[in-house]
Design a protein around this motif. Structure first.
Motif, PDB file in Angstrom:
ATOM      1  N   ASN A 174     -29.770   4.785 -17.209  1.00  0.00           N
ATOM      2  CA  ASN A 174     -28.769   5.743 -16.732  1.00  0.00           C
ATOM      3  C   ASN A 174     -29.411   7.067 -16.324  1.00  0.00           C
ATOM      4  O   ASN A 174     -29.091   7.628 -15.258  1.00  0.00           O
ATOM      5  N   PHE A 175     -30.320   7.572 -17.147  1.00  0.00           N
ATOM      6  CA  PHE A 175     -31.005   8.822 -16.821  1.00  0.00           C
ATOM      7  C   PHE A 175     -31.785   8.685 -15.517  1.00  0.00           C
ATOM      8  O   PHE A 175     -31.734   9.569 -14.648  1.00  0.00           O
ATOM      9  N   ALA A 176     -32.488   7.580 -15.366  1.00  0.00           N
ATOM     10  CA  ALA A 176     -33.326   7.385 -14.179  1.00  0.00           C
ATOM     11  C   ALA A 176     -32.492   7.353 -12.909  1.00  0.00           C
ATOM     12  O   ALA A 176     -32.839   7.999 -11.905  1.00  0.00           O
ATOM     13  N   TRP A 177     -31.410   6.609 -12.928  1.00  0.00           N
ATOM     14  CA  TRP A 177     -30.606   6.499 -11.713  1.00  0.00           C
ATOM     15  C   TRP A 177     -29.875   7.796 -11.394  1.00  0.00           C
ATOM     16  O   TRP A 177     -29.682   8.137 -10.222  1.00  0.00           O
ATOM     17  N   GLN A 178     -29.491   8.558 -12.418  1.00  0.00           N
ATOM     18  CA  GLN A 178     -28.849   9.848 -12.168  1.00  0.00           C
ATOM     19  C   GLN A 178     -29.800  10.841 -11.519  1.00  0.00           C
ATOM     20  O   GLN A 178     -29.410  11.631 -10.655  1.00  0.00           O
ATOM     21  N   HIS A 179     -31.065  10.816 -11.922  1.00  0.00           N
ATOM     22  CA  HIS A 179     -32.026  11.804 -11.451  1.00  0.00           C
ATOM     23  C   HIS A 179     -32.827  11.357 -10.221  1.00  0.00           C
ATOM     24  O   HIS A 179     -33.237  12.207  -9.419  1.00  0.00           O
ATOM     25  N   PHE A 180     -33.048  10.051 -10.079  1.00  0.00           N
ATOM     26  CA  PHE A 180     -33.958   9.587  -9.032  1.00  0.00           C
ATOM     27  C   PHE A 180     -33.382   8.480  -8.155  1.00  0.00           C
ATOM     28  O   PHE A 180     -34.053   8.028  -7.227  1.00  0.00           O
ATOM     29  N   GLY A 181     -32.157   8.058  -8.427  1.00  0.00           N
ATOM     30  CA  GLY A 181     -31.569   6.962  -7.667  1.00  0.00           C
ATOM     31  C   GLY A 181     -31.356   7.282  -6.203  1.00  0.00           C
ATOM     32  O   GLY A 181     -31.328   6.384  -5.359  1.00  0.00           O
ATOM     33  N   HIS A 182     -31.226   8.560  -5.863  1.00  0.00           N
ATOM     34  CA  HIS A 182     -30.973   8.959  -4.472  1.00  0.00           C
ATOM     35  C   HIS A 182     -32.245   9.110  -3.663  1.00  0.00           C
ATOM     36  O   HIS A 182     -32.184   9.319  -2.439  1.00  0.00           O
ATOM     37  N   ILE A 183     -33.396   8.976  -4.299  1.00  0.00           N
ATOM     38  CA  ILE A 183     -34.682   9.182  -3.622  1.00  0.00           C
ATOM     39  C   ILE A 183     -35.184   7.857  -3.064  1.00  0.00           C
ATOM     40  O   ILE A 183     -35.014   6.798  -3.678  1.00  0.00           O
ATOM     41  N   ALA A 184     -35.825   7.907  -1.920  1.00  0.00           N
ATOM     42  CA  ALA A 184     -36.306   6.696  -1.251  1.00  0.00           C
ATOM     43  C   ALA A 184     -37.246   5.911  -2.154  1.00  0.00           C
ATOM     44  O   ALA A 184     -38.055   6.469  -2.895  1.00  0.00           O
ATOM     45  N   ASP A 185     -37.148   4.597  -2.060  1.00  0.00           N
ATOM     46  CA  ASP A 185     -37.984   3.694  -2.849  1.00  0.00           C
ATOM     47  C   ASP A 185     -39.455   3.862  -2.479  1.00  0.00           C
ATOM     48  O   ASP A 185     -39.799   4.299  -1.387  1.00  0.00           O
ATOM     49  N   GLY A 186     -40.333   3.510  -3.394  1.00  0.00           N
ATOM     50  CA  GLY A 186     -41.763   3.561  -3.128  1.00  0.00           C
ATOM     51  C   GLY A 186     -42.380   4.883  -3.539  1.00  0.00           C
ATOM     52  O   GLY A 186     -41.962   5.509  -4.516  1.00  0.00           O
ATOM     53  N   TYR A 187     -43.358   5.337  -2.759  1.00  0.00           N
ATOM     54  CA  TYR A 187     -44.101   6.543  -3.120  1.00  0.00           C
ATOM     55  C   TYR A 187     -43.211   7.770  -3.314  1.00  0.00           C
ATOM     56  O   TYR A 187     -43.435   8.537  -4.268  1.00  0.00           O
ATOM     57  N   PRO A 188     -42.191   8.025  -2.451  1.00  0.00           N
ATOM     58  CA  PRO A 188     -41.365   9.224  -2.668  1.00  0.00           C
ATOM     59  C   PRO A 188     -40.735   9.266  -4.060  1.00  0.00           C
ATOM     60  O   PRO A 188     -40.708  10.321  -4.711  1.00  0.00           O
ATOM     61  N   ARG A 189     -40.254   8.128  -4.545  1.00  0.00           N
ATOM     62  CA  ARG A 189     -39.631   8.117  -5.867  1.00  0.00           C
ATOM     63  C   ARG A 189     -40.673   8.228  -6.973  1.00  0.00           C
ATOM     64  O   ARG A 189     -40.467   8.920  -7.966  1.00  0.00           O
ATOM     65  N   VAL A 190     -41.804   7.542  -6.799  1.00  0.00           N
ATOM     66  CA  VAL A 190     -42.876   7.636  -7.792  1.00  0.00           C
ATOM     67  C   VAL A 190     -43.323   9.088  -7.927  1.00  0.00           C
ATOM     68  O   VAL A 190     -43.508   9.594  -9.047  1.00  0.00           O
ATOM     69  N   ARG A 191     -43.498   9.772  -6.814  1.00  0.00           N
ATOM     70  CA  ARG A 191     -43.927  11.167  -6.841  1.00  0.00           C
ATOM     71  C   ARG A 191     -42.853  12.064  -7.460  1.00  0.00           C
ATOM     72  O   ARG A 191     -43.165  12.991  -8.221  1.00  0.00           O
TER      73      ARG A 191
END
Length: 301
Positions: free
Chosen positions: A118-135
């Motif tokens: 839940n925490f991950a999707w709230q904070h990073f779910g809107h970010i593009a998959d791959g390197y952008p989200r990892v960064r």
């Protein structure tokens, strides 16, 4: 570049014990061991083997008393900084991951990704998959989790670190691994040596360092939330699901670590040999200026 790495360890055994060591660098495209020496006091009976993660393991038997071990190595490293995957393709769906990589997408003892969905999707779910989200995950950890030297607790998981809000490099690595795994991105725990090349450290903390690798496209890339910048001279020793697989030593039986010293510093090629006394006045790192030499090691890419 030439880097000297190693450690000196002492163990006090109160009875018979077994010691599992994970000290030798892995074979890697960005570095190559030129010379190495392992000294085991009192000629302890030992055996070497490779584990399922590709780590070089050494198992020894301790009798009651004091025991000392020393590993010393001269390593050639590339002068190029980490490849953190800025040009990597997006993560691969589980159906296309190599079978040997799949296990790094599951929750583990210290990277309890199932608690962080839940925490991950709230904070990073809107970010593009791959390197952008990892960064983005790395940046969030770097900016929101406080690094406190000496605050490590062996039983602390990624979920615990998130709630506590501070930790050491091991904790930063576990949280990065767990958050990436919530998006089905394989991530693994890595330990190694990292000299301060181009990165002054006023507190001069030279220790084993923990960070993470993520699998994007068809290969592994470094992500290190502790520093959140590409570093030079990283020397990988081990990897695994989490810190259980990456411990530099594991003790079975009645023994304790009684002495601990680690070194990792850049030297001029040909001036230092394994077994020589440690002389930190010879170090070329721990400054902003980056000292390079004529190439005698060409890394694979």
């Amino acid at each position: 570049m030439t880097v000297r790495v190693g450690c000196s360890l002492g163990y006090r055994a109160t009875g018979d014990a077994t010691l599992l060591l994970n000290l030798r660098p892995q074979t890697h495209a960005a570095h190559a061991v030129i010379f190495e020496a392992l000294t085991i006091g009192d000629e302890l009976p030992t055996e070497s083997f490779g584990d399922s993660h590709g780590n070089h393991m050494l198992r020894g038997r301790l009798s009651p008393g004091e025991h000392f071990l020393r590993y010393d190595a001269i390593v050639a490293v590339t002068s190029q900084p980490d490849d953190q995957g800025a040009h990597a393709s997006s993560s691969s769906p589980a159906a296309h991951l190599p079978p040997e990589v799949l296990r790094y997408a599951f929750p583990s003892r210290y990277a309890d990704s199932d608690k962080l969905v839940n925490f991950a999707w709230q904070h990073f779910g809107h970010i593009a998959d791959g390197y952008p989200r990892v960064r983005a995950i790395s940046q969030w950890i770097h900016e929101n989790i406080e690094y406190r030297y000496g605050s490590g607790v062996t039983e602390m998981s990624a979920w615990d670190v998130l709630r506590r809000g501070h930790g050491v490099c091991r904790d930063f690595a576990h949280l990065a691994i767990a958050l990436n795994r919530t998006f089905n991105v394989p991530a693994r725990y890595v330990t190694g040596h990292m000299p301060d090349i181009g990165f002054p450290d006023p507190e001069n903390h030279m220790d084993f360092h923990a960070y993470a690798e993520v699998y994007l496209g068809d290969r592994w890339y470094t992500t290190d939330a502790r520093f959140h910048v590409p570093r030079i001279g990283r020397i990988k020793v081990s990897c695994g699901l989490d810190a259980v697989d990456g411990a530099f030593s594991t003790i079975f039986g009645g023994a304790n670590l009684s002495y601990f010293q680690v070194w990792a510093y850049q030297v001029k090629h040909g001036t230092v040999g394994v077994g020589d006394p440690l002389d930190f006045t010879q170090r070329l790192d721990n400054q902003t200026t980056i000292v390079t030499e004529a190439p005698y090691f060409v890394p694979e890419r």
